[in-house]
Each structure stands twice: as C-alpha cells, then as structure tokens.
Design a protein around this motif. Structure first.
Motif, PDB file in Angstrom:
ATOM      1  N   GLY A  29      71.656  36.999 -21.054  1.00 30.24           N
ATOM      2  CA  GLY A  29      71.275  37.412 -19.876  1.00 30.24           C
ATOM      3  C   GLY A  29      70.443  36.123 -18.978  1.00 30.24           C
ATOM      4  N   PRO A  30      69.757  36.513 -17.863  1.00 26.59           N
ATOM      5  CA  PRO A  30      69.366  35.418 -17.393  1.00 26.59           C
ATOM      6  C   PRO A  30      68.079  34.689 -17.755  1.00 26.59           C
ATOM      7  CG  PRO A  30      68.617  37.649 -16.318  1.00 26.59           C
ATOM      8  CD  PRO A  30      69.649  37.894 -17.534  1.00 26.59           C
ATOM      9  N   THR A  70      75.050  38.881 -13.101  1.00 24.21           N
ATOM     10  CA  THR A  70      75.145  38.583 -14.528  1.00 24.21           C
ATOM     11  C   THR A  70      75.185  39.506 -15.345  1.00 24.21           C
ATOM     12  OG1 THR A  70      74.082  36.946 -16.157  1.00 24.21           O
ATOM     13  CG2 THR A  70      72.734  38.375 -14.752  1.00 24.21           C
ATOM     14  N   LYS A  71      75.539  39.510 -16.549  1.00 26.75           N
ATOM     15  CA  LYS A  71      75.574  40.395 -17.618  1.00 26.75           C
ATOM     16  C   LYS A  71      74.394  40.434 -18.201  1.00 26.75           C
ATOM     17  CE  LYS A  71      80.319  40.678 -18.290  1.00 26.75           C
ATOM     18  NZ  LYS A  71      81.387  40.533 -19.454  1.00 26.75           N
ATOM     19  N   MET A  99      69.526  45.168  -6.686  1.00 24.47           N
ATOM     20  CA  MET A  99      69.793  44.617  -7.767  1.00 24.47           C
ATOM     21  C   MET A  99      71.176  45.169  -8.331  1.00 24.47           C
ATOM     22  SD  MET A  99      66.249  44.257  -9.640  1.00 24.47           S
ATOM     23  CE  MET A  99      67.115  42.932 -10.953  1.00 24.47           C
ATOM     24  N   GLY A 100      71.949  45.833  -7.848  1.00 30.16           N
ATOM     25  CA  GLY A 100      73.162  46.190  -8.321  1.00 30.16           C
ATOM     26  C   GLY A 100      73.130  46.712  -9.748  1.00 30.16           C
ATOM     27  N   ILE A 117      72.509  47.629 -25.540  1.00 34.13           N
ATOM     28  CA  ILE A 117      72.787  48.163 -24.199  1.00 34.13           C
ATOM     29  C   ILE A 117      73.392  47.041 -23.562  1.00 34.13           C
ATOM     30  CG2 ILE A 117      72.113  49.416 -22.288  1.00 34.13           C
ATOM     31  CD1 ILE A 117      69.671  50.437 -24.175  1.00 34.13           C
ATOM     32  N   GLN A 118      74.395  47.045 -22.805  1.00 28.73           N
ATOM     33  CA  GLN A 118      74.822  46.050 -21.821  1.00 28.73           C
ATOM     34  C   GLN A 118      74.634  46.616 -20.405  1.00 28.73           C
ATOM     35  OE1 GLN A 118      78.980  44.191 -23.093  1.00 28.73           O
ATOM     36  NE2 GLN A 118      78.409  45.379 -25.068  1.00 28.73           N
TER      37      GLN A 118
END
Length: 165
Positions: free
Chosen positions: A89-90, A67-68, A37-38, A55-56
């Motif tokens: 986010g997603p 995605t961020k 998932m990187g 938290i980012q």
C-alpha cells in the motif's frame, strides 16, 4: 527514515460486545472512512475477522492518487483487540492496533498506529504538510460517524496525538 505514531482514543456509550461486533467486521471500515477516499473492499471481508486474514482494498488517500492496499489481520483477541498490518500500500510501514476497553458508561476505543512514509526526505517533508492532516481528517470523520451511529458519552472528548521517533 523517521517512524511516526498516531494515538487516538474515543469513548462511546455502547457495550463492549456491540463495539467489538461493529469494529471487528471488516465491511464496516467503509462506513467509517470518508467517502472522498473512494474506499472499496476488493476481497477478504466475507468472513468474521481471524488471524491471518488478508483483506484487499482500493483507496484514494489523496486526490488524484489511487492505490491498492493489502492488510493482514495479525492478531485477534476476541472482544478486546485486533492488529492489522499493511502488506502492500501507500506506506513504507503501517501497523495498526485496535483496543476496546470497558469504561463507566460504555467503552473506550484506542487506536495506535506506527507508520513510515516512503520517499525518504521527501516523505518526511510531506508528513506535516499532507499526511498528518489527512490522518487527522480521517480520524475526525470516524469520530463523527461513530458518534452519529452510537451517540457519545457526555463530557468525553476524542484525543488524537502524533509522535515521531
């Protein structure tokens, strides 16, 4: 638009304070997230968890899609539970409650996630085909990683259930 819920429980043979110390440290999310998932924390994990913490992350929930993800820790009851909500986010909605309860021989961790998939009917079609399987895979990985780190309670079995509303 449908609302979905994931409900997962896992038992570990550790103290409640050890479970809290590990699970409430934002940096440990990378440890229990599949490498594919990187997952990368961009900011906000420098301090112990507190309500209002932002938290980012950067994450690739599906191959070829990066995605961020920005979460806010909305509630914390020291040693017992915390709640995070996706601000960006997603997902169209992501509200994740994390509970830690003492049981005989250790703790039970319980996750309840209420979420919505974007893209209307296309998202609803994608849920059983992609999203549900991906979330199951993530929680199975977490189960394996936490068992590897802390052991398991004999006879215990991780539960993962989905509902839609």
């Amino acid at each position: 638009m449908k609302l979905y819920q994931l409900h997962a429980k896992q038992q570990l043979p550790i103290s409640k304070s050890d479970a809290w110390d590990f699970l409430s440290n934002p940096k440990n999310l990378k440890v229990i997230t599949p490498e594919k998932m990187g997952f990368q924390i961009v900011s906000g994990a420098e301090r112990p968890m507190f309500p209002g913490q932002i938290i980012q992350y950067k994450v690739s929930p599906f191959p070829g899609f990066k995605t961020k993800w920005v979460s806010e820790i909305t509630h914390v009851e020291q040693g017992n539970y915390f709640v995070d909500a996706q601000l960006f986010g997603p997902y169209a909605l992501w509200h994740h409650k994390h509970f830690i309860s003492e049981i005989e021989g250790g703790v039970e961790m319980e996750d309840i996630i209420d979420y919505k998939i974007p893209f209307g009917i296309l998202g609803q079609i994608a849920h059983p085909i992609l999203v549900k399987g991906q979330l199951t895979s993530i929680f199975k990985f977490r189960e394996q990683k936490l068992t590897e780190l802390f052991g398991s309670i004999e006879g215990s079995q991780t539960e993962i259930h989905f509902k839609s509303f």
